[in-house]
Design a protein around this motif. Structure first.
Motif, mmCIF file in Angstrom:
data_model
loop_
_atom_site.group_PDB
_atom_site.id
_atom_site.type_symbol
_atom_site.label_atom_id
_atom_site.label_comp_id
_atom_site.label_asym_id
_atom_site.label_seq_id
_atom_site.Cartn_x
_atom_site.Cartn_y
_atom_site.Cartn_z
ATOM 1 N N VAL A 1 0.856 -1.183 0.000
ATOM 2 C CA VAL A 1 0.000 0.000 0.000
ATOM 3 C C VAL A 1 0.894 1.235 0.000
ATOM 4 C CG1 VAL A 1 -1.803 1.244 1.252
ATOM 5 C CG2 VAL A 1 -1.781 -1.277 1.249
ATOM 6 N N HIS A 2 0.720 2.070 -1.027
ATOM 7 C CA HIS A 2 1.533 3.282 -1.158
ATOM 8 C C HIS A 2 0.754 4.543 -0.807
ATOM 9 C CE1 HIS A 2 5.022 1.309 -2.954
ATOM 10 N NE2 HIS A 2 4.142 0.505 -3.537
ATOM 11 N N VAL A 3 -0.576 4.473 -0.812
ATOM 12 C CA VAL A 3 -1.405 5.627 -0.483
ATOM 13 C C VAL A 3 -2.528 5.177 0.429
ATOM 14 C CG1 VAL A 3 -2.925 7.441 -1.387
ATOM 15 C CG2 VAL A 3 -0.930 6.721 -2.710
ATOM 16 N N ASN A 4 -2.665 5.845 1.576
ATOM 17 C CA ASN A 4 -3.778 5.589 2.487
ATOM 18 C C ASN A 4 -3.980 6.857 3.301
ATOM 19 O OD1 ASN A 4 -5.610 4.782 4.434
ATOM 20 N ND2 ASN A 4 -4.710 2.752 4.660
ATOM 21 N N ASP A 5 -5.137 7.485 3.143
ATOM 22 C CA ASP A 5 -5.405 8.754 3.802
ATOM 23 C C ASP A 5 -5.963 8.604 5.215
ATOM 24 O OD1 ASP A 5 -4.545 10.093 1.556
ATOM 25 O OD2 ASP A 5 -6.544 10.194 0.682
ATOM 26 N N LEU A 6 -6.306 7.374 5.634
ATOM 27 C CA LEU A 6 -6.872 7.187 6.967
ATOM 28 C C LEU A 6 -5.782 7.231 8.022
ATOM 29 C CD1 LEU A 6 -9.349 4.274 6.219
ATOM 30 C CD2 LEU A 6 -9.887 6.690 6.473
ATOM 31 N N PRO A 7 -6.018 7.979 9.139
ATOM 32 C CA PRO A 7 -5.008 8.010 10.190
ATOM 33 C C PRO A 7 -4.989 6.669 10.927
ATOM 34 C CG PRO A 7 -6.873 9.474 10.704
ATOM 35 C CD PRO A 7 -7.154 8.846 9.386
ATOM 36 N N PRO A 8 -3.871 6.155 11.287
ATOM 37 C CA PRO A 8 -2.497 6.645 11.155
ATOM 38 C C PRO A 8 -1.773 6.048 9.967
ATOM 39 C CG PRO A 8 -2.445 4.786 12.609
ATOM 40 C CD PRO A 8 -3.891 4.941 12.133
ATOM 41 N N PHE A 9 -2.488 5.370 9.061
ATOM 42 C CA PHE A 9 -1.847 4.619 7.992
ATOM 43 C C PHE A 9 -1.043 5.496 7.046
ATOM 44 C CE2 PHE A 9 -5.671 2.182 9.191
ATOM 45 C CZ PHE A 9 -5.036 1.077 9.718
ATOM 46 N N GLY A 10 -1.480 6.741 6.831
ATOM 47 C CA GLY A 10 -0.763 7.639 5.933
ATOM 48 C C GLY A 10 0.678 7.835 6.342
ATOM 49 N N GLY A 11 0.937 7.813 7.657
ATOM 50 C CA GLY A 11 2.302 7.977 8.144
ATOM 51 C C GLY A 11 3.136 6.715 8.037
ATOM 52 N N ARG A 12 2.523 5.588 7.689
ATOM 53 C CA ARG A 12 3.238 4.309 7.605
ATOM 54 C C ARG A 12 3.540 3.865 6.178
ATOM 55 N NH1 ARG A 12 -0.370 0.457 11.067
ATOM 56 N NH2 ARG A 12 -0.446 1.634 12.980
ATOM 57 N N VAL A 13 2.979 4.541 5.181
ATOM 58 C CA VAL A 13 3.163 4.067 3.811
ATOM 59 C C VAL A 13 4.625 4.162 3.405
ATOM 60 C CG1 VAL A 13 0.807 4.532 3.064
ATOM 61 C CG2 VAL A 13 2.513 6.313 2.834
ATOM 62 N N PRO A 14 5.105 3.252 2.578
ATOM 63 C CA PRO A 14 4.411 2.053 2.125
ATOM 64 C C PRO A 14 4.427 0.974 3.208
ATOM 65 C CG PRO A 14 6.603 2.084 1.198
ATOM 66 C CD PRO A 14 6.449 3.364 1.991
ATOM 67 N N TYR A 15 3.357 0.175 3.246
ATOM 68 C CA TYR A 15 3.306 -0.984 4.130
ATOM 69 C C TYR A 15 2.704 -2.144 3.359
ATOM 70 C CZ TYR A 15 -1.610 0.318 4.884
ATOM 71 O OH TYR A 15 -2.934 0.643 4.709
ATOM 72 N N THR A 16 2.909 -3.348 3.865
ATOM 73 C CA THR A 16 2.495 -4.549 3.156
ATOM 74 C C THR A 16 1.315 -5.206 3.851
ATOM 75 O OG1 THR A 16 4.769 -4.888 2.421
ATOM 76 C CG2 THR A 16 3.266 -6.769 2.228
ATOM 77 N N ALA A 17 0.129 -5.060 3.260
ATOM 78 C CA ALA A 17 -1.059 -5.767 3.731
ATOM 79 C C ALA A 17 -0.974 -7.178 3.159
ATOM 80 C CB ALA A 17 -2.322 -5.062 3.249
ATOM 81 N N ALA A 18 -1.328 -8.176 3.984
ATOM 82 C CA ALA A 18 -1.121 -9.551 3.539
ATOM 83 C C ALA A 18 -2.166 -10.495 4.093
ATOM 84 C CB ALA A 18 0.269 -10.021 3.972
ATOM 85 N N VAL A 19 -2.214 -11.666 3.482
ATOM 86 C CA VAL A 19 -2.962 -12.805 3.989
ATOM 87 C C VAL A 19 -1.937 -13.919 4.150
ATOM 88 C CG1 VAL A 19 -4.800 -14.486 3.560
ATOM 89 C CG2 VAL A 19 -5.085 -12.100 2.829
ATOM 90 N N VAL A 20 -1.925 -14.535 5.331
ATOM 91 C CA VAL A 20 -1.006 -15.635 5.596
ATOM 92 C C VAL A 20 -1.797 -16.891 5.934
ATOM 93 C CG1 VAL A 20 0.843 -14.102 6.374
ATOM 94 C CG2 VAL A 20 -0.728 -15.082 8.059
ATOM 95 N N ASP A 21 -1.192 -18.041 5.644
ATOM 96 C CA ASP A 21 -1.739 -19.328 6.045
ATOM 97 C C ASP A 21 -1.024 -19.729 7.325
ATOM 98 O OD1 ASP A 21 -3.532 -19.807 3.928
ATOM 99 O OD2 ASP A 21 -1.909 -20.522 2.647
ATOM 100 N N LEU A 22 -1.752 -19.740 8.432
ATOM 101 C CA LEU A 22 -1.161 -20.162 9.693
ATOM 102 C C LEU A 22 -0.822 -21.648 9.620
ATOM 103 C CD1 LEU A 22 -3.535 -18.342 12.219
ATOM 104 C CD2 LEU A 22 -1.285 -17.594 11.389
ATOM 105 N N ALA A 23 0.205 -22.082 10.327
ATOM 106 C CA ALA A 23 0.613 -23.487 10.327
ATOM 107 C C ALA A 23 -0.532 -24.397 10.760
ATOM 108 C CB ALA A 23 1.820 -23.682 11.234
ATOM 109 N N GLU A 24 -1.434 -23.878 11.577
ATOM 110 C CA GLU A 24 -2.566 -24.671 12.073
ATOM 111 C C GLU A 24 -3.706 -24.769 11.065
ATOM 112 O OE1 GLU A 24 0.028 -23.377 15.190
ATOM 113 O OE2 GLU A 24 -1.018 -22.187 13.699
ATOM 114 N N GLY A 25 -3.632 -24.032 9.949
ATOM 115 C CA GLY A 25 -4.643 -24.143 8.910
ATOM 116 C C GLY A 25 -5.354 -22.873 8.508
#
Length: 190
Positions: A80-104
């Motif tokens: 994510v390179h652009v996000n106007d919602l606080p506080p995300f704008g101060g963190r860009v770029p950040y990596t939003a993700a989906v992970v598969d937990l070892a438990e399933g």
């Protein structure tokens, strides 16, 4: 002349709602532990996340909290390179993700400490926790959010190659259907 107030504080969009049911989850996260829910109904045993009071497969209410290993494999991500919602704008770029937990179960999260060019589907990740500053009143336990990073960054001892390979194989073998979701009637995947 009376001083003008600054008005109400800006809304914070990164603070999850903590309710009576999810208190154990957030208390464990504050102590650096990730919890999931597992169904104990005969013939089911599904591990799931996000926390629910019933099993999303068989609808049983015989579901308990369980400590997760903290190991995961990257399923997908978006930087994510652009996000106007606080506080995300101060963190860009950040990596939003989906992970598969070892438990399933699959879990929406953020990948931290990895450059975009290092990310690969199936790469091994380990949970860590980000404290959300100012999310709780003074004197209450802090609020921590689970995020994931490369195992060598997260813990002094990285998982063995067998653990990393198992996580990668789980993503490959899973195809388009997650074992945390039952197949639809009629034989298709999800």
């Amino acid at each position: 002349m009376a001083p003008r107030s600054a008005g109400p504080p800006a809304p914070r969009f990164e603070i999850p709602e903590v309710d009576a049911f999810t208190v154990p989850y957030w208390e464990a996260a504050a102590r650096g532990r990730l919890l999931i829910r597992r169904c104990r109904a005969a013939g089911c045993g599904l591990a799931h996340h996000y926390p629910r009071q019933f099993c999303p497969r068989c609808w049983s209410e015989d579901v308990v909290w369980e400590a997760a290993s903290g190991r995961a494999a990257l399923y997908t991500w978006s930087v994510v390179h652009v996000n106007d919602l606080p506080p995300f704008g101060g963190r860009v770029p950040y990596t939003a993700a989906v992970v598969d937990l070892a438990e399933g179960p699959r879990m929406m999260t953020e990948v931290v400490g990895c450059h975009e060019g290092e990310l690969r589907i199936g790469m091994a990740l380990t949970v860590r926790f980000r404290e959300v500053e100012g999310a709780r009143p003074p004197g209450e336990p802090h609020l921590s959010i689970p995020v994931f990073g490369a195992p060598s960054d997260a813990v002094p001892e990285a998982p063995s190659r067998a653990v990393t390979q198992a996580a990668e194989e789980a993503v490959t073998a899973r195809g388009v259907r997650s074992p945390s979701r039952p197949p639809r009637k009629g034989g298709g995947g999800s």
